[in-house]
Each structure stands twice: as C-alpha cells, then as structure tokens.
Design a protein around this motif. Structure first.
Motif, PDB file in Angstrom:
ATOM      1  N   VAL A   1       0.831  -1.194   0.000  1.00 28.70           N
ATOM      2  CA  VAL A   1       0.000   0.000   0.000  1.00 28.70           C
ATOM      3  C   VAL A   1       0.871   1.252   0.000  1.00 28.70           C
ATOM      4  CG1 VAL A   1      -1.766   1.301   1.243  1.00 28.70           C
ATOM      5  CG2 VAL A   1      -1.826  -1.201   1.244  1.00 28.70           C
TER       6      VAL A   1
ATOM      7  N   HIS B   1      -2.027  -1.258  -4.034  1.00 28.26           N
ATOM      8  CA  HIS B   1      -3.089  -0.361  -3.595  1.00 28.26           C
ATOM      9  C   HIS B   1      -2.490   0.990  -3.225  1.00 28.26           C
ATOM     10  CE1 HIS B   1      -4.901  -4.335  -3.012  1.00 28.26           C
ATOM     11  NE2 HIS B   1      -6.086  -3.766  -2.930  1.00 28.26           N
TER      12      HIS B   1
ATOM     13  N   LEU C   1      -8.816   3.097   0.611  1.00 33.59           N
ATOM     14  CA  LEU C   1      -7.925   2.159  -0.059  1.00 33.59           C
ATOM     15  C   LEU C   1      -8.432   1.864  -1.473  1.00 33.59           C
ATOM     16  CD1 LEU C   1      -5.355   0.567   0.781  1.00 33.59           C
ATOM     17  CD2 LEU C   1      -6.868  -1.372   1.242  1.00 33.59           C
ATOM     18  N   HIS C   2      -7.605   2.181  -2.473  1.00 30.65           N
ATOM     19  CA  HIS C   2      -7.937   1.961  -3.881  1.00 30.65           C
ATOM     20  C   HIS C   2      -7.040   0.864  -4.459  1.00 30.65           C
ATOM     21  CE1 HIS C   2      -9.345   6.056  -3.160  1.00 30.65           C
ATOM     22  NE2 HIS C   2      -9.923   6.101  -4.347  1.00 30.65           N
ATOM     23  N   LYS C   3      -7.603  -0.006  -5.275  1.00 32.49           N
ATOM     24  CA  LYS C   3      -6.752  -0.878  -6.074  1.00 32.49           C
ATOM     25  C   LYS C   3      -5.962  -0.010  -7.044  1.00 32.49           C
ATOM     26  CE  LYS C   3      -9.381  -5.214  -6.240  1.00 32.49           C
ATOM     27  NZ  LYS C   3     -10.080  -6.167  -7.162  1.00 32.49           N
ATOM     28  N   ASN C   4      -4.707  -0.339  -7.216  1.00 36.74           N
ATOM     29  CA  ASN C   4      -3.865   0.425  -8.129  1.00 36.74           C
ATOM     30  C   ASN C   4      -4.032  -0.122  -9.548  1.00 36.74           C
ATOM     31  OD1 ASN C   4      -1.993   2.235  -9.127  1.00 36.74           O
ATOM     32  ND2 ASN C   4      -0.220   0.992  -8.522  1.00 36.74           N
TER      33      ASN C   4
END
Length: 225
Positions: free
Chosen positions: A9, A130, A177-180
């Motif tokens: 992360v 992420h 939290l975002h998925k990259n």
C-alpha cells in the motif's frame, strides 16, 4: 490480483503551503506498524525541506520526495491534462500558474484533488498493489495486522468510518484504499470539477480567495498572503 501477503500500500501525502506541522512526526513514527505492507510517500517542495520532521526521515517505509517549488501544482496540471487530452501548452502554463497561486493562498484546497492522486502520482506507484490518501494528523495502528488478507481483493475501493460518524456513504479523506489499476485511478474523470470544469473551478476559487485576502476575514478562511 492481490493475494495474502502480497499487498503493498502506498499512502500518498503531498504538502504545500508553509512549514510542515510538528505533529506530522507522530504520523511518521506510527508507520512502524506497517513495515511489511505500507509505505508513506511524503511529497513536499523545496521551500518545506527544512521542516520535514526527523521521524519522517528515519523510517525505512517512508519515502520523502522533494519537488521544485510549484512542482506539486505542475504535476497535477500535467497529469490531468494527459488524462483529459488538454495538452495545449498555453492551457497548461495558465492552469499551472493559477493552481500554484491558489495552493499558496489556500493550501487546504489540495485535498479536493485526492480522488485523482492514483493517476497524478502514478509514476511513483508501480510497485504498489493499492494506494490511499491520508492527512497529516493521522496516527496509524498495526497496519501489518489488518492489511494484506485476501478479503482486501473483494472491493475496488474501501473506506472506513465508525458508528454515528456519517449519515451517508462517502470516501473519507483520512483513508480510502484503492486498487492500483488504471480503471480505478481514472474514476475521477467522472467528476466535472476535476475534468471539463477544472478551469472554471480553479478560477472561481482563486477569485474568491483573492477577494478574501482583501477583506478583514481572511484569517477565518485559512487564507495565506
């Protein structure tokens, strides 16, 4: 896909305006709880170099990135222009100067761009699964204990709150939290104020805060000279 033990992360934290606040040292110190899963990416400009807390320089999972003065505004304008196709040199220079001025007099407005940071700071995120934004007054707990499980792959974006804190769903500015993934990192294109109305947005706010500077109430709005 992110599997147990593979989550990495990036916690994105750009700073503009005056000196970094001393309490940022607490945020940096508590990154010790995320040595296995998380890295704080702290962006600042040359002007703030002397105010970076020692604790932020001491942690192995904190990367301090120094940009030239005005560099954070320039990076935002360049990357947004690349995504929206607004690659006119005149447009870029004009918007960069206006955004740089806006962030000088009202630094808190940088937070309005948080949804775009997965794209804006994308060149720094290649090794991460992420990313999230955060604030300078956050004390992190045991990040390694609750990050990295397979359940984190169930959702594209996750945010947290607590009972009674919010009456509606929204992405919290402290942690989301975002998925990259590019499809996630470009969702902000659906926000008109960051896309087709960006010029109107910046110019309107710049005019408002410049007017505030000339009034007797500028300190009430967090406006800097």
């Amino acid at each position: 896909l992110c599997i147990a033990g593979s989550m990495r992360v990036a916690i994105i934290l750009p700073w503009v305006g005056g000196a970094m606040p001393p309490h940022l040292s607490f945020t940096c110190h508590t990154m010790i709880g995320g040595l296995g899963t998380a890295t704080l990416l702290l962006f600042h400009e040359v002007t703030q170099k002397q105010s970076v807390p020692e604790a932020c320089l001491a942690r192995s999972n904190i990367e301090v990135k120094e940009l030239q003065d005005g560099g954070i505004a320039a990076l935002h304008v360049r990357r947004i222009a690349e995504a929206t196709g607004s690659l006119s040199r005149v447009w870029n220079v004009d918007m960069q100067l206006k955004l740089e001025r806006l962030l000088q007099i009202a630094p808190a407005l940088l937070s309005e761009f948080k949804p775009s940071w997965g794209w804006v700071f994308g060149e720094y995120l290649y090794e991460y699964s992420h990313w999230t934004y955060t604030d300078v007054d956050i004390v992190f707990g045991r990040l390694d204990d609750w990050l990295g499980g397979v359940e984190f792959d169930r959702y594209d974006i996750q945010t947290w709150s607590f009972l009674g804190d919010a009456g509606r769903l929204f992405l919290r500015g402290q942690w989301a939290l975002h998925k990259n993934e590019q499809r996630i990192n470009l969702l902000w294109l659906n926000c008109g104020h960051l896309n087709e109305d960006l010029r109107i947005n910046i110019e309107a706010k710049l005019q408002f805060y410049q007017d505030m500077l000339e009034s007797k109430n500028s300190s009430l709005f967090g406006v800097n000279n």
